[in-house]
Design an enzyme around this catalytic site. Structure first.
Site, PDB file in Angstrom:
ATOM      1  N   HIS A 166       0.851  -1.252  -0.051  1.00 27.62           N
ATOM      2  CA  HIS A 166       0.059  -0.134   0.019  1.00 27.62           C
ATOM      3  C   HIS A 166       0.915   1.415  -0.021  1.00 27.62           C
ATOM      4  CE1 HIS A 166      -3.845   2.283   0.754  1.00 27.62           C
ATOM      5  NE2 HIS A 166      -2.792   3.145   1.389  1.00 27.62           N
ATOM      6  N   CYS A 167       0.790   2.232  -1.036  1.00 30.85           N
ATOM      7  CA  CYS A 167       1.600   3.223  -0.894  1.00 30.85           C
ATOM      8  C   CYS A 167       0.728   4.512  -0.763  1.00 30.85           C
ATOM      9  CB  CYS A 167       1.957   3.359  -2.580  1.00 30.85           C
ATOM     10  SG  CYS A 167       3.040   4.865  -2.955  1.00 30.85           S
ATOM     11  N   PRO A 168       1.216   5.032   0.420  1.00 32.56           N
ATOM     12  CA  PRO A 168       0.278   6.497   0.796  1.00 32.56           C
ATOM     13  C   PRO A 168       0.498   7.549  -0.385  1.00 32.56           C
ATOM     14  CG  PRO A 168       2.297   6.201   2.072  1.00 32.56           C
ATOM     15  CD  PRO A 168       2.368   4.782   1.260  1.00 32.56           C
ATOM     16  N   ASN A 188      -2.162   7.016  -2.349  1.00 26.29           N
ATOM     17  CA  ASN A 188      -3.381   6.804  -1.615  1.00 26.29           C
ATOM     18  C   ASN A 188      -3.864   5.329  -2.208  1.00 26.29           C
ATOM     19  OD1 ASN A 188      -5.195   6.988   0.356  1.00 26.29           O
ATOM     20  ND2 ASN A 188      -6.686   8.261  -1.226  1.00 26.29           N
ATOM     21  N   ASN A 189      -3.280   4.365  -2.491  1.00 24.18           N
ATOM     22  CA  ASN A 189      -4.091   3.170  -2.863  1.00 24.18           C
ATOM     23  C   ASN A 189      -3.120   1.926  -2.813  1.00 24.18           C
ATOM     24  OD1 ASN A 189      -6.041   1.678  -4.172  1.00 24.18           O
ATOM     25  ND2 ASN A 189      -5.783   2.479  -5.985  1.00 24.18           N
TER      26      ASN A 189
END
Length: 332
Positions: A156-158, A161-162
């Site tokens: 999950h990559c902030p 945002n996904n």
């Protein structure tokens, strides 16, 4: 139906009673194809806004501090077109990575009726996620931020945002590549601009005052160097994951759950959308859409039921896996 090595069950909770299929809410009617996907996470939204702000800051400094005041018209036009094109592709890739469903598993389908409809035979099992109440296909993992199980979830990559999964990995790879390219391009232009200003009067090489110009260029240089290193590393790890057909989560679990990797040129083509072409670098071109798993793909065959029953887990492992998958096993 897939064969699952017995060592895949070593870290799976053996007591499925904490997941009560009869309390699962049936999945809602599927929305229309192309429905926008957006994660309402405060941290992720803030990181996405910061990403856009930093790109727009670089755009401002490149245009209004270096290119527009330049006396070399050809130099300004060529570099302006290249930089703006790369920045546009980077932001477009960011939007596609953020607003594309990464491969979410239908939520709430682990109902008692649905499990009974699978008509499991002796030696067959299904994985059930207790967090989103869904039956997980192979290589799917639960994301605590998206609150969904994601097929081929890498991480999950902030910043986007996904989650990065099978449906949006191409866009994430393009995003990291274009950010790395504009960072490198900005650093090169900053270097040339400093050399030009040292040779001539600082008041003539920018429409801003010399102290302001120096501060803006140093900040851009710091930003470009930081993001060049970060995105280059991310780009390399993503390309490696695609070529080896092994996600980041699977790589972390490799020691405990070794799996057969089938990385090939076919995997690369599926990720980027067919044979090599300019569409590989186009964030508006979709990757090859995998066929949605049918009901039988959710059923897995174990090598030996006795291996499952005889597998012992420590109290610490049981506590860690309490919130992980439960497994529904049909005994003979």
């Amino acid at each position: 139906m897939m064969l699952i090595p017995t060592h895949h069950f070593r870290d799976i909770e053996r007591k499925p009673e904490y997941l009560q299929p009869e309390k699962c809410i049936p999945p809602p009617y599927p929305g229309p194809v192309g429905t926008m996907w957006f994660i309402r996470d405060g941290c992720g939204i803030a990181c996405a806004i910061v990403t856009w702000f930093l790109v727009l800051y670089a755009e401002f400094v490149v245009l209004f501090v270096m290119l527009i005041p330049s006396r070399d018209y050809v130099y300004s036009v060529i570099n302006g077109i290249v930089f703006n094109l790369l920045a546009f592709l980077a932001l477009a890739s960011h939007c596609r990575a953020m607003l594309t469903d990464p491969g979410a598993v239908p939520k709430g389908n682990a109902t008692k009726e649905f499990i009974e409809s699978l008509q499991l035979k002796p030696g067959q099992v299904v994985y059930k996620c207790p967090k989103c109440c869904s039956i997980k296909p192979d290589r799917a993992h639960h994301c605590s931020v998206c609150k969904r199980c994601i097929r081929k979830m890498d991480h999950h990559c902030p910043w986007v945002n996904n989650c990065v999964g099978e449906n949006n990995q191409k866009y994430f790879v393009l995003f990291t590549m274009y950010i790395a390219l504009i960072s490198l391009h900005a650093l090169i232009m900053v270097g040339f601009h400093f050399l030009h200003c040292f040779e001539e009067d600082w008041t003539k090489c920018s429409s801003f005052s010399p102290p302001t110009t120096v501060i803006l260029l140093i900040l851009l240089c710091f930003e470009g160097l930081l993001f060049l290193i970060f995105t280059s590393v991310m780009f390399g790890t993503q390309v490696h994951s695609i070529c080896t057909d092994e996600t980041g989560i699977e790589r972390l679990k490799r020691k405990h759950q070794p799996r057969e990797r089938t990385g090939s040129w076919k995997t690369v083509k599926e990720t980027f959308g067919g044979n090599f072409s300019l569409n590989w670098f186009n964030p508006f071109s979709r990757p090859c859409q995998p066929e949605p798993p049918n009901d039988r793909d959710l059923v897995r065959q174990v090598a030996s039921l006795s291996d499952i029953n005889n597998t012992e887990t420590t109290e610490e492992q049981s506590e860690e896996t309490k919130n992980e998958d439960s497994v529904e096993v049909i005994d003979e």
